[in-house]
Design a protein around this motif. Structure first.
Motif, PDB file in Angstrom:
ATOM      1  N   ASP A  98       0.852  -1.190   0.000  1.00  0.00           N
ATOM      2  CA  ASP A  98       0.000   0.000   0.000  1.00  0.00           C
ATOM      3  C   ASP A  98       0.889   1.242   0.000  1.00  0.00           C
ATOM      4  N   GLU A  99       0.310   2.368  -0.372  1.00  0.00           N
ATOM      5  CA  GLU A  99       1.099   3.594  -0.410  1.00  0.00           C
ATOM      6  C   GLU A  99       0.370   4.729   0.304  1.00  0.00           C
ATOM      7  N   ASP A 203      -3.121  -3.005  -2.798  1.00  0.00           N
ATOM      8  CA  ASP A 203      -4.284  -2.132  -2.637  1.00  0.00           C
ATOM      9  C   ASP A 203      -4.472  -1.419  -3.978  1.00  0.00           C
TER      10      ASP A 203
HETATM   11 MN    MN Z   1      -4.042   2.437  -0.829  1.00  0.00          MN
END
Ligand code: MN
Length: 311
Positions: A98-99, A203
Motif C-alpha cells: 500500500d502507499e 491495494d
Molecule cells: Mn491504498
C-alpha cells in the motif's frame, strides 16, 4: 466462510425472491436472479437454479428451502464472488502493499510491502493492526514500532525532488506508484526467499491491466499470485500492516519537513496547504519548494496567487 448450495426450481426461486424482498440487494451478479443480504447470511440465486447461502447462519437459512444436493461441493460459483480472490483469503500467508502521500501536496510518497505469514495473523490482530484510516497518528506509531520487529517488509520513500523530476519528465503518478509497488514487493520476496507467499495483494489504485501496462519494460515484474483489491486493508492484514508502516514513515518525514520549515506543515491538498506553501516561499525562497511539495498540484499556483495578492 461457510456456505451451502441448493438446486431449486424456478418456482421455488420466485417464491424465495418474494420472501427475501426486504433484504434484496440492488446489484445482482452475472447470471443471477436475485441477491439478498440478511444479518448473518447472504443468499444469491442463479438462473441455473443454484442458490448460494453464505455466512454463519447459512445452514439454518438454507434448510428452510431444501437439502443440499451435494454437501461436498460447497464451493461458490465464481460468478457470485465480488472479487477473484482465493477462498479464505484472509487466512493465507500474504505480501500486502500500500502507499501513502499521493494526495498530499507536502511530503513524499511512501510505499510499503509487508509479508504477513498466517501464523502471525493472531499476533498482529493482538497488536491492533487494522485499517489505518481508523487509527490516529500516535496509535500508528505505537503499532508500527511493534510490527517492524515482527514482519519482513520493504519501505520505499520517494522524496519530492525526485518525484518532481520524474513527473516533469512525463511519468504519471500511476506509473510511479506501480514502479514503487513492484519494487517493494520484489524486495520482500528476496528477503523471505526461499519461502514464497501464498498470495500478493496490492491495494488497487489502477486496474490490473493498467498496472502491468505501467510496468512494461521493467527488468523484473511480479506477476505470480498477484491480486488487486480496493479497500485491501480490510481484505488481508498484510495490507493493513503495510499501510500502517507506510503511514508511519510518511508522518515521520512530515515532522522532519515541519522542523525544516519552522512551522507545522498541513496534510492534504486543501486551502491550508496553499497558505503554508506561500508562507514557506516567503520565508525560505521559491527554490526550496521542490523539496517540500509535489509541484504539479494546483496548489502551487494557488500559493503563488496568495503571494501576488498580498503585494
Ligand atoms: Mn491504498
Amino acid at each position: 466462510m461457510s456456505q451451502v448450495v441448493l438446486k431449486l426450481s424456478n418456482a421455488q426461486i420466485e417464491k424465495m425472491a418474494l420472501h427475501y424482498k426486504p433484504f434484496l440487494l440492488p446489484k445482482i451478479p452475472p447470471g443471477g436472479v436475485f441477491a439478498a443480504k440478511l444479518t448473518s447470511c447472504s443468499v444469491t440465486a442463479y438462473k441455473s437454479g443454484k442458490v448460494l447461502f453464505q455466512g454463519s447462519s447459512c445452514e439454518s437459512e438454507a434448510k428452510k428451502w431444501g437439502q443440499p444436493e451435494l454437501t461436498a461441493t460447497t464451493k461458490a460459483p465464481s460468478s457470485s464472488k465480488s472479487s477473484n480472490l482465493p477462498d479464505q483469503f484472509e487466512t493465507l500467508s500474504v505480501i500486502g502493499s500500500d502507499e501513502v502521500g499521493t494526495g498530499d501536496f507536502f511530503g513524499p510518497i511512501t510505499v510499503v510491502a509487508a509479508y504477513v505469514k498466517k501464523d502471525h495473523i493472531p499476533l498482529l490482530k493482538e497488536l491492533g493492526v487494522k485499517d489505518s484510516k481508523g487509527l490516529k497518528d500516535d496509535q500508528i506509531a505505537v503499532i508500527a514500532k511493534q510490527i517492524k520487529e515482527v514482519i519482513p517488509y520493504s519501505l520505499l520513500t520517494l522524496q519530492n525532488e525526485k518525484y518532481n523530476q520524474l513527473q516533469q519528465s512525463g511519468m504519471s503518478q500511476g506509473k510511479l506508484k506501480a514502479l514503487l509497488h513492484n519494487q517493494a514487493i520484489g524486495h520482500v520476496l528476496n528477503k523471505i526467499a526461499p519461502e514464497k507467499p501464498e498470495a500478493i495483494l496490492i491495494d488497487q489504485f489502477a486496474k490490473k491491466e493498467v498496472y502491468y501496462q505501467y510496468l512494461k519494460g521493467q527488468k523484473v515484474i511480479q506477476t505470480e499470485n498477484v491480486y488487486f483489491s480496493t479497500k485491501a486493508e480490510s481484505v488481508h492484514l498484510a495490507v493493513a500492516a503495510a499501510s500502517i508502516l507506510a503511514r508511519y514513515a510518511f508522518v515521520q518525514h512530515f515532522d522532519k519537513l515541519s522542523k525544516e520549515a519552522g512551522f507545522t506543515i498541513p496534510k492534504g491538498a486543501g486551502a491550508q496547504v496553499d497558505i503554508a506553501a506561500a508562507k514557506l516561499i516567503k520565508s525560505k525562497g521559491k527554490d526550496v519548494l521542490p523539496h517540500f511539495v509535489k509541484l504539479h498540484f494546483a496548489n502551487t499556483d494557488k500559493a503563488w496567487n496568495l503571494i501576488k495578492k498580498k503585494k
